[in-house]
Design a protein around this motif. Structure first.
Motif, PDB file in Angstrom:
ATOM      1  N   THR A 175       3.288   1.395 -12.045  1.00 34.72           N
ATOM      2  CA  THR A 175       3.243   1.261 -10.590  1.00 34.72           C
ATOM      3  C   THR A 175       3.668  -0.120 -10.095  1.00 34.72           C
ATOM      4  O   THR A 175       3.379  -1.141 -10.738  1.00 34.72           O
ATOM      5  CB  THR A 175       1.834   1.587 -10.033  1.00 34.72           C
ATOM      6  OG1 THR A 175       1.849   1.440  -8.611  1.00 34.72           O
ATOM      7  CG2 THR A 175       0.768   0.667 -10.609  1.00 34.72           C
ATOM      8  N   MET A 191      -1.888   1.971   0.344  1.00 32.65           N
ATOM      9  CA  MET A 191      -2.632   1.696  -0.881  1.00 32.65           C
ATOM     10  C   MET A 191      -1.736   0.937  -1.862  1.00 32.65           C
ATOM     11  O   MET A 191      -0.679   1.433  -2.247  1.00 32.65           O
ATOM     12  CB  MET A 191      -3.081   3.027  -1.502  1.00 32.65           C
ATOM     13  CG  MET A 191      -3.934   2.865  -2.752  1.00 32.65           C
ATOM     14  SD  MET A 191      -4.305   4.461  -3.517  1.00 32.65           S
ATOM     15  CE  MET A 191      -5.437   5.149  -2.343  1.00 32.65           C
ATOM     16  N   LEU A 234      -1.845   9.402  -6.339  1.00 36.65           N
ATOM     17  CA  LEU A 234      -3.138  10.001  -6.694  1.00 36.65           C
ATOM     18  C   LEU A 234      -3.017  11.515  -6.797  1.00 36.65           C
ATOM     19  O   LEU A 234      -3.558  12.142  -7.724  1.00 36.65           O
ATOM     20  CB  LEU A 234      -4.201   9.627  -5.653  1.00 36.65           C
ATOM     21  CG  LEU A 234      -4.825   8.233  -5.802  1.00 36.65           C
ATOM     22  CD1 LEU A 234      -5.880   8.014  -4.718  1.00 36.65           C
ATOM     23  CD2 LEU A 234      -5.448   8.052  -7.187  1.00 36.65           C
ATOM     24  N   GLY A 249       0.909   4.855  -3.119  1.00 39.66           N
ATOM     25  CA  GLY A 249      -0.336   4.981  -3.876  1.00 39.66           C
ATOM     26  C   GLY A 249      -1.007   6.314  -3.611  1.00 39.66           C
ATOM     27  O   GLY A 249      -1.481   6.990  -4.540  1.00 39.66           O
ATOM     28  N   GLU A 250      -1.037   6.694  -2.326  1.00 39.71           N
ATOM     29  CA  GLU A 250      -1.704   7.951  -1.960  1.00 39.71           C
ATOM     30  C   GLU A 250      -1.032   9.131  -2.655  1.00 39.71           C
ATOM     31  O   GLU A 250      -1.711   9.995  -3.237  1.00 39.71           O
ATOM     32  CB  GLU A 250      -1.654   8.168  -0.433  1.00 39.71           C
ATOM     33  CG  GLU A 250      -2.541   7.222   0.370  1.00 39.71           C
ATOM     34  CD  GLU A 250      -1.863   5.874   0.652  1.00 39.71           C
ATOM     35  OE1 GLU A 250      -0.769   5.616   0.097  1.00 39.71           O
ATOM     36  OE2 GLU A 250      -2.427   5.071   1.422  1.00 39.71           O
ATOM     37  N   LEU A 290      -4.661   1.641  -6.172  1.00 36.70           N
ATOM     38  CA  LEU A 290      -4.341   2.909  -6.827  1.00 36.70           C
ATOM     39  C   LEU A 290      -5.021   2.967  -8.204  1.00 36.70           C
ATOM     40  O   LEU A 290      -5.661   3.954  -8.562  1.00 36.70           O
ATOM     41  CB  LEU A 290      -2.816   3.041  -6.991  1.00 36.70           C
ATOM     42  CG  LEU A 290      -2.341   4.092  -8.006  1.00 36.70           C
ATOM     43  CD1 LEU A 290      -2.761   5.498  -7.576  1.00 36.70           C
ATOM     44  CD2 LEU A 290      -0.808   4.027  -8.178  1.00 36.70           C
TER      45      LEU A 290
END
Ligand SMILES: Nc1ncnc2c1ncn2[C@@H]1O[C@H](COP(=O)(O)OP(=O)(O)OP(=O)(O)O)[C@@H](O)[C@H]1O
Ligand SMILES: [Mg+2]
Length: 460
Positions: free
Chosen positions: A51, A58, A38, A34-35, A63
């Motif tokens: 996703t 995350m 971003l 997730g990080e 997210l």
């Protein structure tokens, strides 16, 4: 072709997805968490993000929440393991566009992604349209710095963000609808509908169904449900134009909606809560209508919590140069012309003219001149005929009100004016009114219907 970000913590899954989507013609970037997603999103501005839901750190929903906080238009497809549809449904409640179950089927994947891309495009287009509307109806879309205009704009700014009902009064063509839209597009309701109804254009018996809608079977011919304008405008603004022409029966129904903040569809039992801001406009003097009992006083006071009085163009001639410039720029752009300005003599004529049709008329004069002019500057010749024809039709600045006009009095006044102007020379007076000597004399005698009218001495 779209830009897509694929987020999955399993490398093999990421690679398969990337291959399929690249093959389908998209630009795909992958992220392992997730990080990371971003960061990738910030860098590549994707249209769609695909996703996995369950990831270390995350997760997919987090997210989505982070990314949508930055850009609410981002379109998400979430992927979930077989048998955990519940979490996918949760994600959709939180704003995901759709979900896919693993193991992924290629066809289903491609169809879902294409639909998501379409959705993202629509959102983008919608935002673009909103921006266009907003530009057109922002303060920059309103020209004029005269005292009267500044006062009107001052009230408009103050009132935009309040729920207050607003009554806009002004002659035809002074910009009532423009101001109504500007209030809407400068208010917190700007992303909600603005719906306009011209009360003088609706037959009396259709008013109710138009405003309140109906249920099937409400009356003969009502075969399906119809949503009325109040419901369509819910959370937005309803603009009631020419409110002075609303039938009395309808006025009391409108008053009740304003008080109760709910409506009922015709033939419907359940009340429907309504949160609509009402802006109304009139070119009649409503106070006069009150005296004549053709407008309800209680409704009047409800509608005019705030009143904006728009000045006629005659009362703010100092705005003419700016308005001319404003419309010239608009129509140069629209018609791909490059007219630079207005010749002095033309500007003088525009400034001296009485503008019975106010800004709408000025706008159409400039539009026409921009289309037709072959010169760098608009010249007197380019506008003269326009000003003259409208001068003729509006020569007497007559307004045909409900009280009507006394035709005989009008005729009398005209004949006398012509006679005075030609110093009593009948032939000349007749010519001024485009009549034969005989016709003029016949009418003149009739209005003066004294038996001993002497034939004037200039008879030839
Ligand atoms: N201050 C202004 N600046 C720029 N354009 C204006 C301004 N006022 C009016 N206009 C333009 O003039 C035209 C007429 O305005 P609008 O339709 O708002 O007038 P109205 O008062 O509603 O007229 P009517 O009573 O005839 O319906 C529109 O094209 C509008 O964009
Ligand atoms: Mg209007």
């Amino acid at each position: 072709m779209a830009v897509i970000v694929v987020v999955d913590d399993e490398p093999l899954q990421r690679d398969i997805l990337k291959t399929i989507l690249d093959d389908d013609g998209h630009e795909t970037h992958s992220a392992a968490s997730g990080e990371e997603a971003l960061d990738t999103t910030k860098k590549f501005h994707p249209d769609v993000i695909l996703t996995d839901l369950r990831m270390e750190g995350m997760d997919g929903v987090e997210l989505m929440e982070h990314a949508k906080a930055e850009n609410p238009a981002l379109t998400f497809i979430v992927m979930t393991a077989h048998g955990s549809v519940g979490s996918a449904v949760e994600a959709m409640k939180k704003g995901a566009f759709d979900y896919l179950q693993k193991p992924l089927e290629k066809d289903k994947l491609l169809i879902t992604v294409r639909r998501a891309i379409q959705h993202a495009e629509l959102l983008k287009e919608n935002r673009h349209l909103h921006k266009e509307l907003f530009d057109r109806f922002s303060m920059e879309g309103i020209a004029g710095k005269s005292q009267g205009m500044r006062e009107a704009l001052g009230i408009m700014k103050k009132v935009s963000n309040s729920p207050a009902t607003v009554l806009i009064a002004g002659e035809s063509g002074t910009g009532k609808e423009l101001i109504a839209r500007a209030i809407h597009y400068n208010s917190l309701r700007r992303t909600k509908p603005f719906i306009a109804l011209n009360c003088s254009a609706i037959p009396e018996n259709l008013f109710e169904s138009e405003l309140f809608g109906y249920e099937p079977g409400a009356f003969t011919g009502a075969s399906t449900r119809k949503i009325g304008l109040f419901e369509a405008a819910n959370h937005g603004t309803l603009f009631l134009d020419e409110i002075g022409d609303m039938p009395l029966m309808m006025q009391s129904k409108l008053l009740r909606v304003l008080q109760d903040k709910e409506i009922r569809r015709l033939g419907g039992k359940e009340p429907i809560a309504i949160n609509v801001r009402i802006i109304s406009a009139t070119n009649k003097d409503l106070e006069k209508e009150l005296i004549r009992n053709s407008f309800r006083e209680d409704l009047y006071y409800r509608l005019r919590v705030v009143t904006i009085q728009l000045p006629s163009l005659r009362e703010r001639k100092e705005d003419i140069p700016e308005l001319v410039d404003f419309f010239m720029t608009r129509y140069n752009k629209e018609f791909g012309k490059r007219i630079k300005g207005v010749h002095d003599s033309a500007l003088r004529a525009l400034s001296e003219y009485a503008w019975p049709g106010n800004i709408r008329q000025l706008e159409s004069v400039i539009e026409r001149a921009v289309i037709l002019s072959d010169h760098e500057n608009i010249r007197l010749d380019d506008i003269k005929s326009e000003l003259r024809t409208s001068l003729q039709t509006d020569a007497f600045n007559l307004e045909l009100t409900d009280e009507g006009i006394n035709f005989e009095e009008l005729e009398k006044a005209l004949l006398r004016k012509a006679m005075a102007k030609s110093n009593g020379v009948v032939a000349r007076a007749a010519k001024l009114l485009g009549m034969s000597y005989k016709t003029f004399w016949y009418r003149w005698e009739k209005i003066n219907s004294g038996p001993s009218q002497k034939h004037p001495s200039d008879e030839q």
